[in-house]
Design a protein around this motif. Sequence first.
Motif, PDB file in Angstrom:
ATOM      1  N   GLY A 198       0.791  -1.220   0.000  1.00 41.59           N
ATOM      2  CA  GLY A 198       0.000   0.000   0.000  1.00 41.59           C
ATOM      3  C   GLY A 198       0.821   1.266   0.000  1.00 41.59           C
ATOM      4  N   ALA A 199       0.121   2.379   0.254  1.00 37.04           N
ATOM      5  CA  ALA A 199       0.727   3.700   0.132  1.00 37.04           C
ATOM      6  C   ALA A 199       1.876   3.925   1.106  1.00 37.04           C
ATOM      7  CB  ALA A 199      -0.346   4.765   0.341  1.00 37.04           C
ATOM      8  N   THR A 200       1.759   3.363   2.314  1.00 34.66           N
ATOM      9  CA  THR A 200       2.805   3.570   3.320  1.00 34.66           C
ATOM     10  C   THR A 200       4.137   3.042   2.838  1.00 34.66           C
ATOM     11  OG1 THR A 200       1.168   3.393   5.087  1.00 34.66           O
ATOM     12  CG2 THR A 200       3.488   3.134   5.696  1.00 34.66           C
ATOM     13  N   CYS A 201       4.125   1.834   2.292  1.00 34.14           N
ATOM     14  CA  CYS A 201       5.372   1.239   1.799  1.00 34.14           C
ATOM     15  C   CYS A 201       5.887   1.983   0.579  1.00 34.14           C
ATOM     16  CB  CYS A 201       5.154  -0.230   1.452  1.00 34.14           C
ATOM     17  SG  CYS A 201       5.273  -1.304   2.895  1.00 34.14           S
ATOM     18  N   LYS A 202       4.995   2.360  -0.298  1.00 31.93           N
ATOM     19  CA  LYS A 202       5.423   3.094  -1.490  1.00 31.93           C
ATOM     20  C   LYS A 202       6.114   4.386  -1.089  1.00 31.93           C
ATOM     21  CE  LYS A 202       1.897   1.228  -4.596  1.00 31.93           C
ATOM     22  NZ  LYS A 202       0.708   1.542  -5.419  1.00 31.93           N
ATOM     23  N   GLN A 203       5.550   5.030  -0.063  1.00 30.57           N
ATOM     24  CA  GLN A 203       6.133   6.280   0.408  1.00 30.57           C
ATOM     25  C   GLN A 203       7.509   6.030   1.022  1.00 30.57           C
ATOM     26  OE1 GLN A 203       3.774   8.338   3.299  1.00 30.57           O
ATOM     27  NE2 GLN A 203       5.154  10.080   3.430  1.00 30.57           N
ATOM     28  N   MET A 204       7.635   4.953   1.815  1.00 23.04           N
ATOM     29  CA  MET A 204       8.913   4.642   2.448  1.00 23.04           C
ATOM     30  C   MET A 204       9.982   4.332   1.407  1.00 23.04           C
ATOM     31  SD  MET A 204       9.958   1.620   5.142  1.00 23.04           S
ATOM     32  CE  MET A 204       9.741   2.600   6.620  1.00 23.04           C
ATOM     33  N   LEU A 205       9.643   3.517   0.411  1.00 27.26           N
ATOM     34  CA  LEU A 205      10.622   3.113  -0.577  1.00 27.26           C
ATOM     35  C   LEU A 205      11.020   4.251  -1.504  1.00 27.26           C
ATOM     36  CD1 LEU A 205       9.256  -0.425  -1.474  1.00 27.26           C
ATOM     37  CD2 LEU A 205      11.184   0.141  -0.011  1.00 27.26           C
ATOM     38  N   ARG A 206      10.156   5.256  -1.622  1.00 22.72           N
ATOM     39  CA  ARG A 206      10.460   6.393  -2.499  1.00 22.72           C
ATOM     40  C   ARG A 206      10.970   7.600  -1.725  1.00 22.72           C
ATOM     41  NH1 ARG A 206       4.991   6.166  -6.264  1.00 22.72           N
ATOM     42  NH2 ARG A 206       5.456   4.187  -7.308  1.00 22.72           N
ATOM     43  N   SER A 207      10.942   7.515  -0.406  1.00 20.16           N
ATOM     44  CA  SER A 207      11.290   8.680   0.404  1.00 20.16           C
ATOM     45  C   SER A 207      12.776   8.692   0.730  1.00 20.16           C
ATOM     46  CB  SER A 207      10.481   8.656   1.707  1.00 20.16           C
ATOM     47  OG  SER A 207      10.984   7.631   2.555  1.00 20.16           O
ATOM     48  N   SER A 208      13.133   9.633   1.596  1.00 22.79           N
ATOM     49  CA  SER A 208      14.532   9.780   2.010  1.00 22.79           C
ATOM     50  C   SER A 208      14.918   8.735   3.055  1.00 22.79           C
ATOM     51  CB  SER A 208      14.749  11.178   2.587  1.00 22.79           C
ATOM     52  OG  SER A 208      13.880  11.401   3.682  1.00 22.79           O
ATOM     53  N   LYS A 209      13.995   7.821   3.412  1.00 20.71           N
ATOM     54  CA  LYS A 209      14.277   6.824   4.441  1.00 20.71           C
ATOM     55  C   LYS A 209      15.043   5.617   3.915  1.00 20.71           C
ATOM     56  CE  LYS A 209      10.277   8.000   7.324  1.00 20.71           C
ATOM     57  NZ  LYS A 209       9.038   7.488   7.969  1.00 20.71           N
ATOM     58  N   THR A 210      15.044   5.411   2.613  1.00 21.84           N
ATOM     59  CA  THR A 210      15.708   4.237   2.047  1.00 21.84           C
ATOM     60  C   THR A 210      16.530   4.610   0.820  1.00 21.84           C
ATOM     61  OG1 THR A 210      13.787   3.738   0.671  1.00 21.84           O
ATOM     62  CG2 THR A 210      13.882   2.668   2.811  1.00 21.84           C
ATOM     63  N   ARG A 211      17.468   3.732   0.503  1.00 23.31           N
ATOM     64  CA  ARG A 211      18.239   3.845  -0.732  1.00 23.31           C
ATOM     65  C   ARG A 211      18.055   2.561  -1.525  1.00 23.31           C
ATOM     66  NH1 ARG A 211      22.403   5.764   2.570  1.00 23.31           N
ATOM     67  NH2 ARG A 211      23.651   3.896   2.209  1.00 23.31           N
ATOM     68  N   ILE A 212      17.576   2.695  -2.729  1.00 27.22           N
ATOM     69  CA  ILE A 212      17.332   1.550  -3.603  1.00 27.22           C
ATOM     70  C   ILE A 212      18.410   1.520  -4.683  1.00 27.22           C
ATOM     71  CG2 ILE A 212      15.702   0.435  -5.163  1.00 27.22           C
ATOM     72  CD1 ILE A 212      14.662   0.596  -2.328  1.00 27.22           C
ATOM     73  N   SER A 213      18.967   0.344  -4.920  1.00 28.73           N
ATOM     74  CA  SER A 213      19.964   0.180  -5.980  1.00 28.73           C
ATOM     75  C   SER A 213      19.646  -1.068  -6.784  1.00 28.73           C
ATOM     76  CB  SER A 213      21.369   0.053  -5.399  1.00 28.73           C
ATOM     77  OG  SER A 213      21.705   1.198  -4.632  1.00 28.73           O
ATOM     78  N   GLU A 214      19.878  -0.984  -8.079  1.00 32.00           N
ATOM     79  CA  GLU A 214      19.701  -2.142  -8.951  1.00 32.00           C
ATOM     80  C   GLU A 214      21.058  -2.561  -9.506  1.00 32.00           C
ATOM     81  OE1 GLU A 214      16.752  -1.736 -11.945  1.00 32.00           O
ATOM     82  OE2 GLU A 214      15.190  -1.042 -10.568  1.00 32.00           O
ATOM     83  N   TYR A 215      21.233  -3.878  -9.656  1.00 33.02           N
ATOM     84  CA  TYR A 215      22.462  -4.414 -10.232  1.00 33.02           C
ATOM     85  C   TYR A 215      22.175  -4.844 -11.665  1.00 33.02           C
ATOM     86  CZ  TYR A 215      24.091  -4.555  -5.392  1.00 33.02           C
ATOM     87  OH  TYR A 215      24.454  -4.209  -4.117  1.00 33.02           O
ATOM     88  N   ASN A 216      22.806  -4.161 -12.601  1.00 36.11           N
ATOM     89  CA  ASN A 216      22.567  -4.431 -14.022  1.00 36.11           C
ATOM     90  C   ASN A 216      23.595  -5.432 -14.543  1.00 36.11           C
ATOM     91  OD1 ASN A 216      22.269  -4.357 -16.815  1.00 36.11           O
ATOM     92  ND2 ASN A 216      21.685  -2.208 -16.822  1.00 36.11           N
ATOM     93  N   TRP A 217      23.107  -6.592 -15.001  1.00 40.94           N
ATOM     94  CA  TRP A 217      23.976  -7.649 -15.518  1.00 40.94           C
ATOM     95  C   TRP A 217      23.909  -7.745 -17.048  1.00 40.94           C
ATOM     96  CZ3 TRP A 217      26.863 -11.110 -12.376  1.00 40.94           C
ATOM     97  CH2 TRP A 217      26.645 -10.973 -10.995  1.00 40.94           C
ATOM     98  N   ALA A 218      23.180  -6.854 -17.680  1.00 40.75           N
ATOM     99  CA  ALA A 218      22.909  -6.991 -19.117  1.00 40.75           C
ATOM    100  C   ALA A 218      24.189  -7.098 -19.947  1.00 40.75           C
ATOM    101  CB  ALA A 218      22.065  -5.822 -19.599  1.00 40.75           C
ATOM    102  N   ASN A 219      25.201  -6.302 -19.598  1.00 40.02           N
ATOM    103  CA  ASN A 219      26.442  -6.305 -20.374  1.00 40.02           C
ATOM    104  C   ASN A 219      27.598  -6.948 -19.622  1.00 40.02           C
ATOM    105  OD1 ASN A 219      25.264  -4.830 -22.577  1.00 40.02           O
ATOM    106  ND2 ASN A 219      25.367  -2.988 -21.285  1.00 40.02           N
ATOM    107  N   HIS A 220      27.278  -7.720 -18.599  1.00 38.56           N
ATOM    108  CA  HIS A 220      28.313  -8.357 -17.788  1.00 38.56           C
ATOM    109  C   HIS A 220      28.839  -9.608 -18.494  1.00 38.56           C
ATOM    110  CE1 HIS A 220      30.178 -10.371 -14.308  1.00 38.56           C
ATOM    111  NE2 HIS A 220      30.261  -9.161 -13.803  1.00 38.56           N
ATOM    112  N   PRO A 221      30.157  -9.916 -18.331  1.00 37.06           N
ATOM    113  CA  PRO A 221      30.713 -11.119 -18.965  1.00 37.06           C
ATOM    114  C   PRO A 221      30.011 -12.407 -18.568  1.00 37.06           C
ATOM    115  CG  PRO A 221      32.469  -9.702 -18.158  1.00 37.06           C
ATOM    116  CD  PRO A 221      31.197  -9.107 -17.674  1.00 37.06           C
TER     117      PRO A 221
END
Length: 377
Positions: free
Chosen positions: A313-336
């Motif tokens: 719901g909205a609470t989690c969406k707000q937390m994940l998009r707010s200044s409380k968390t840092r989200i990072s993705e690992y891109n393997w598309a061009n990895h050996p």
Amino acid sequence: MVYLRPARTETSVDANWLCGGVIVDHQHILTSAACIEDVKHFYVVSGTHKWYEKNTDEECIRNGAKKAVWKCVSKDYVYDADQLDNIRWMINDIAVVRVEDSFNFEKRVRGCDFIPKQIAYNNQSEEAEKPGTVGSIAGWGSVESFGDLFGRKTVNSPELLETDVVLISKRRCKMRWPERYHNIIDGNVICARDSSGESINEQCNDQELYCKELSSEDGTLRRHYDVNATSLLVHSSRHLNNTRRSTVQSGGFCENDHGGPLIVGHGPRAILIGLILACQTANITQKCYGPYLYTSVYKNRFLISCAIEKDLGATCKQMLRSSKTRISEYNWANHPDGPAKSEDNSNYLRSHMNETIHKKFAKRSRHNRQQRQLSEN
């Protein structure tokens, strides 16, 4: 129980090891943020109690290692353990990591020792952190040698080890930690007592370790470490940090055990309550001294549940998009090593959608041309 292993392109970290971790969902693990904050690509290995020192084509790793594709950490966490007053990295040193596809909880991967299982994490009550509670910890950390400034290399245990610990009160814990750490211990840390196999007097006799007499709760005198002694250092899970400790003691953890689980209960009733965080060491002896610290899972329950169950719901969406968390993705598309399965699927779906759209557009164009030709005729 899982361990994290860097991809072969990661030249700035040990080629065989990052951290321990634990499965809490069909596609998510918990581990230490300090272990992965400077790593671009890594694998999660499950289903084995063995660790191999060299990069190897071992069957379980080849068939069962999963690429990490996403992580979420608290904004409170900031790595500063390479600084003299290393404190901020201990605040919420926890990371939620998503792997490329689901763990198979029904079938053993070929070459592995056991079927992976998930464990419930503590999102119910602080009661599980009550002093006197007996817990269990596990890891592949070093048992005989440890890295130091003289160039001696740390070697992990080849077999997964575990031991029991006893939780202690924060008041007792703070008696043996410098005052600047007290707010952190009060805030989000679980404490467990140190070695039960060695007496306080024996530890106090170590070179460069200073002790003082303190009154116990029953009025008797007992010896304690002088936590203000300059010989005591705090060590983290920073990669290639040669000052981290890694000597084994009953009731404590070792170097390279960071990110591993603190569990209470047994069987189906077992729950994860903490992750291995930090201890103190003496400069000369290079031994580890407690109390040992663990990051509280309960204090991070909202972060964990929101990161795993993004449809809450909205609470989690707000937390994940707010200044409380840092989200990072690992891109393997061009990895050996090739793209992650999730990226493969995304590329396939994107390609399939583009192909479908192209076919529809081409069909519509042919239809329009036919209509124009009919009208001209």
